[in-house]
Design a protein around this motif. Structure first.
Motif, PDB file in Angstrom:
ATOM      1  N   ASP A  68      13.832   2.221 -12.259  1.00 33.95           N
ATOM      2  CA  ASP A  68      14.176   3.604 -12.566  1.00 33.95           C
ATOM      3  C   ASP A  68      13.062   4.506 -12.053  1.00 33.95           C
ATOM      4  N   SER A  69      13.267   5.814 -12.126  1.00 32.85           N
ATOM      5  CA  SER A  69      12.336   6.747 -11.491  1.00 32.85           C
ATOM      6  C   SER A  69      10.937   6.684 -12.107  1.00 32.85           C
ATOM      7  N   LEU A  70      10.835   6.526 -13.428  1.00 32.29           N
ATOM      8  CA  LEU A  70       9.525   6.481 -14.073  1.00 32.29           C
ATOM      9  C   LEU A  70       8.769   5.217 -13.679  1.00 32.29           C
ATOM     10  N   ALA A  71       9.443   4.067 -13.765  1.00 30.56           N
ATOM     11  CA  ALA A  71       8.792   2.812 -13.392  1.00 30.56           C
ATOM     12  C   ALA A  71       8.420   2.826 -11.911  1.00 30.56           C
ATOM     13  N   GLY A  72       9.298   3.417 -11.083  1.00 33.12           N
ATOM     14  CA  GLY A  72       9.009   3.511  -9.657  1.00 33.12           C
ATOM     15  C   GLY A  72       7.775   4.343  -9.382  1.00 33.12           C
ATOM     16  N   GLU A  73       7.625   5.438 -10.111  1.00 35.62           N
ATOM     17  CA  GLU A  73       6.450   6.288  -9.936  1.00 35.62           C
ATOM     18  C   GLU A  73       5.178   5.563 -10.360  1.00 35.62           C
ATOM     19  N   GLN A  74       5.265   4.801 -11.447  1.00 33.04           N
ATOM     20  CA  GLN A  74       4.104   4.049 -11.909  1.00 33.04           C
ATOM     21  C   GLN A  74       3.686   2.996 -10.883  1.00 33.04           C
ATOM     22  N   VAL A  75       4.676   2.313 -10.301  1.00 35.73           N
ATOM     23  CA  VAL A  75       4.386   1.277  -9.309  1.00 35.73           C
ATOM     24  C   VAL A  75       3.765   1.892  -8.056  1.00 35.73           C
ATOM     25  N   MET A  76       4.331   3.003  -7.575  1.00 34.60           N
ATOM     26  CA  MET A  76       3.809   3.619  -6.357  1.00 34.60           C
ATOM     27  C   MET A  76       2.421   4.201  -6.576  1.00 34.60           C
ATOM     28  N   THR A  77       2.179   4.779  -7.744  1.00 26.68           N
ATOM     29  CA  THR A  77       0.848   5.298  -8.051  1.00 26.68           C
ATOM     30  C   THR A  77      -0.171   4.170  -8.061  1.00 26.68           C
ATOM     31  N   ALA A  78       0.212   3.050  -8.694  1.00 29.98           N
ATOM     32  CA  ALA A  78      -0.692   1.906  -8.750  1.00 29.98           C
ATOM     33  C   ALA A  78      -0.967   1.346  -7.362  1.00 29.98           C
ATOM     34  N   LEU A  79       0.074   1.210  -6.558  1.00 23.80           N
ATOM     35  CA  LEU A  79      -0.084   0.644  -5.219  1.00 23.80           C
ATOM     36  C   LEU A  79      -0.948   1.530  -4.331  1.00 23.80           C
ATOM     37  N   THR A  80      -0.619   2.813  -4.260  1.00 19.07           N
ATOM     38  CA  THR A  80      -1.337   3.688  -3.331  1.00 19.07           C
ATOM     39  C   THR A  80      -2.773   3.945  -3.789  1.00 19.07           C
ATOM     40  N   HIS A  81      -2.975   4.085  -5.083  1.00 14.81           N
ATOM     41  CA  HIS A  81      -4.345   4.288  -5.574  1.00 14.81           C
ATOM     42  C   HIS A  81      -5.214   3.080  -5.246  1.00 14.81           C
ATOM     43  N   THR A  82      -4.695   1.883  -5.498  1.00 15.27           N
ATOM     44  CA  THR A  82      -5.460   0.666  -5.236  1.00 15.27           C
ATOM     45  C   THR A  82      -5.707   0.483  -3.747  1.00 15.27           C
ATOM     46  N   ALA A  83      -4.693   0.760  -2.929  1.00 12.39           N
ATOM     47  CA  ALA A  83      -4.842   0.609  -1.479  1.00 12.39           C
ATOM     48  C   ALA A  83      -5.906   1.554  -0.938  1.00 12.39           C
ATOM     49  N   ARG A  84      -5.884   2.804  -1.389  1.00 12.72           N
ATOM     50  CA  ARG A  84      -6.866   3.775  -0.898  1.00 12.72           C
ATOM     51  C   ARG A  84      -8.272   3.416  -1.376  1.00 12.72           C
TER      52      ARG A  84
END
Length: 248
Positions: A185-201
């Motif tokens: 869902d949109s909330l879980a998707g936002e949490q996953v993308m935030t986690a992925l991009t923050h960690t990658a950067r």
């Protein structure tokens, strides 16, 4: 080779970390890629977008060395992936590549901790060290409390964060994320993308992100759009709020 992945601080141009040149790939008689070319710089987050059937996942599979193109070349850090023996490709996927799929593809019989530790164990790391590192990554993604559970006991968002931990536990140079929010869902998707991009950067990991969702693509530094197996457009991804981009 001309590229745009230079260091603006000294004016020098750096070769791309990963580059596909004029890739063609067919599944049976159905063309999936028709001369697609794309570059990924070290530490860059690149979104590959397009409609269903445009060739996005096939491109990812070629770039990750999962399938070989029928024509064209794939280079990673100066090595020709499309001509490497399978043993070397398997080694790269264990040590320098991480992969996140739409449905996570966690092993249902293993605990969350063992799922994340698995790439390290396959690379010869001792169980104690592998579990310690896996626990650190689970804590980083906020799912340490679920380490003794099986994947079937997790929510969709939790399972995908576990998949991210598994993809990053070896310290890869590139993470390939194939529709990582497609089943959320949109909330879980936002949490996953935030986690992925923050960690990658934070870690300097490059990410190749496959998505049909413009909101997800907005987390990337740059976007490439595929149409019928060819690159139709490329440019800077649409701006997203800093909190969503995961900048530190």
């Amino acid at each position: 080779m001309t590229n745009t992945h230079g260091d603006p601080s000294d004016g020098t141009a750096q070769p791309p970390l990963l580059a596909a040149r004029r890739l063609s790939k067919a599944h049976g008689r159905t063309p999936a890629l028709r001369g697609a070319s794309v570059e990924l710089g070290a530490g860059e987050i690149l979104a590959v977008t397009g409609a269903s059937g445009s060739g996005k996942s096939t491109l990812l599979h070629c770039l990750a060395g999962i399938v070989r193109p029928d024509m064209g070349t794939v280079e990673y850090a100066g090595e020709r992936l499309d001509t490497l023996p399978e043993r070397r490709l398997s080694e790269l996927r264990r040590t320098e590549f991480g992969v996140v799929f739409q449905f996570g593809q966690l092993i249902p019989e293993l605990t969350v901790l063992d799922n994340v530790a698995l790439p390290l164990l396959l690379a010869g790391t001792s169980r104690a060290v592998a579990h310690e590192r896996a626990g650190e990554w689970l804590e980083r993604f906020g799912v340490l409390g679920q380490q003794v559970l099986r994947p079937g006991e997790l929510s969709g968002g939790q399972a995908q964060r576990v998949s991210l931990a598994r993809a990053l536990v070896t310290g890869p140079k590139v993470v390939f994320a194939d529709e990582p929010t497609g089943a959320l869902d949109s909330l879980a998707g936002e949490q996953v993308m935030t986690a992925l991009t923050h960690t990658a950067r934070e870690s300097g990991t490059a990410v190749l992100l496959i998505t049909h969702d413009t909101q997800v693509a907005a987390y990337a530094d740059r976007e490439v759009r595929l149409t019928d197996g060819t690159v139709a457009a490329a440019g800077t991804a649409s701006a997203a709020p800093a909190a969503r981009k995961g900048t530190s």
